[in-house]
Write an enzyme that holds these catalytic residues in place. Structure first.
Site, mmCIF file in Angstrom:
data_model
loop_
_atom_site.group_PDB
_atom_site.id
_atom_site.type_symbol
_atom_site.label_atom_id
_atom_site.label_comp_id
_atom_site.label_asym_id
_atom_site.label_seq_id
_atom_site.Cartn_x
_atom_site.Cartn_y
_atom_site.Cartn_z
ATOM 1 N N CYS A 125 27.326 119.153 4.344
ATOM 2 C CA CYS A 125 28.204 120.304 4.534
ATOM 3 C C CYS A 125 29.202 119.984 5.668
ATOM 4 O O CYS A 125 29.918 118.994 5.585
ATOM 5 C CB CYS A 125 27.370 121.554 4.808
ATOM 6 N N ASP A 183 29.751 123.958 -6.408
ATOM 7 C CA ASP A 183 29.923 124.276 -4.992
ATOM 8 C C ASP A 183 31.213 125.069 -4.806
ATOM 9 O O ASP A 183 32.302 124.513 -4.940
ATOM 10 C CB ASP A 183 29.973 122.975 -4.178
ATOM 11 N N HIS A 214 26.198 124.159 -3.698
ATOM 12 C CA HIS A 214 26.336 123.799 -2.297
ATOM 13 C C HIS A 214 24.944 123.796 -1.656
ATOM 14 O O HIS A 214 24.110 124.657 -1.935
ATOM 15 C CB HIS A 214 27.233 124.807 -1.574
#
Length: 245
Positions: A125, A183, A214
């Site tokens: 991330c 995502d 995600h």
């Protein structure tokens, strides 16, 4: 391979940076992986991921990415309040500040008896972006970026010419870019933009897009995909074995 863990507070111009060190037990010199967390810092899932990598023969350094903005040891919860605080911290720290952090990590590791002198980077991330940022350092020869956020945006503060995608010429190592097609933080057009830029710059990279959401690597919550996570670790370890030893 058995591992050990401890913390060290490294000096930076913006104050001490709490860093979690996970490394093989016993004597020996090992490659070093700079390991970058999500906006929540070293949570349980991040610690487990770092220790997993260390168990394959690497020294894994997990810095607190927002050390200037929080007391040492801060871990944000995977809830709305944690997300709000983490995103506020992300918006408050200029991207060039991470370069200073990277130099502090590398300089300290180079002076340790367990360091082989080989460096890689890895992250999830925000940490995927920060691993990408670490690749700007000439010592970093292999980088694994998992769903790196904000490469295609200007969300992270940066001055002219300092956005990570504006500094592709500084990357000399090999990149592994891993994404989830479902995502929402990195849509199709964002991934296409990043791919085109890396290709145009002539960088060495491999590119993988999975049917994952995600944070599919995070072993907590409903988005975790164990099969994809195992594949992601295998790809990262293959890169590090090939480039770092």
């Amino acid at each position: 391979m058995l591992i050990q863990s401890h913390t060290v507070d490294l000096a930076t111009p913006s104050g001490p940076m709490r860093t979690y060190v996970h490394r093989p037990q016993g004597d020996g010199r090992y490659p070093v992986i700079l390991f970058y967390s999500e906006i929540f810092q070293q949570t349980g899932p991040i610690e487990r991921s770092a220790r997993l990598m260390a168990g394959h023969g690497y020294v894994v350094l997990v810095p607190e990415v927002f050390h200037e903005l929080n007391p040492a040891g801060t871990v944000l919860a995977y809830d709305e309040a944690g997300r709000d605080k983490g995103n506020a911290d992300k918006a408050a720290k200029p991207v060039a500040s991470y370069d200073v952090d990277n130099i502090a990590l590398i300089t300290w590791a180079q002076a340790q008896p367990w360091c082989s002198g080989q460096f890689g980077a890895m992250g999830f991330c925000l940490g995927g972006h920060l691993a990408f940022r670490a690749a700007l350092q000439p010592q970093v020869s292999a980088t694994a970026c998992f769903y790196a956020t904000d490469l295609h945006t200007q969300v992270i503060p940066s001055s002219a010419g300092q956005h990570s995608m504006a500094r592709l010429a500084d990357i000399t190592g090999e990149l592994l870019m891993i994404w989830g097609k479902q995502d929402p933080h990195i849509p199709d057009e964002g991934r296409a933009q990043v791919y085109a830029s890396l290709a145009q710059a002539g960088l060495r990279f491999t590119w993988h897009e999975f049917n994952g959401q995600h944070a599919f690597m995070r072993d907590e919550g409903e988005r975790y995909d164990p099969e994809l996570a195992q594949l992601g670790y295998q790809l990262a370890l293959a890169l590090f074995r090939r480039k770092l030893g």
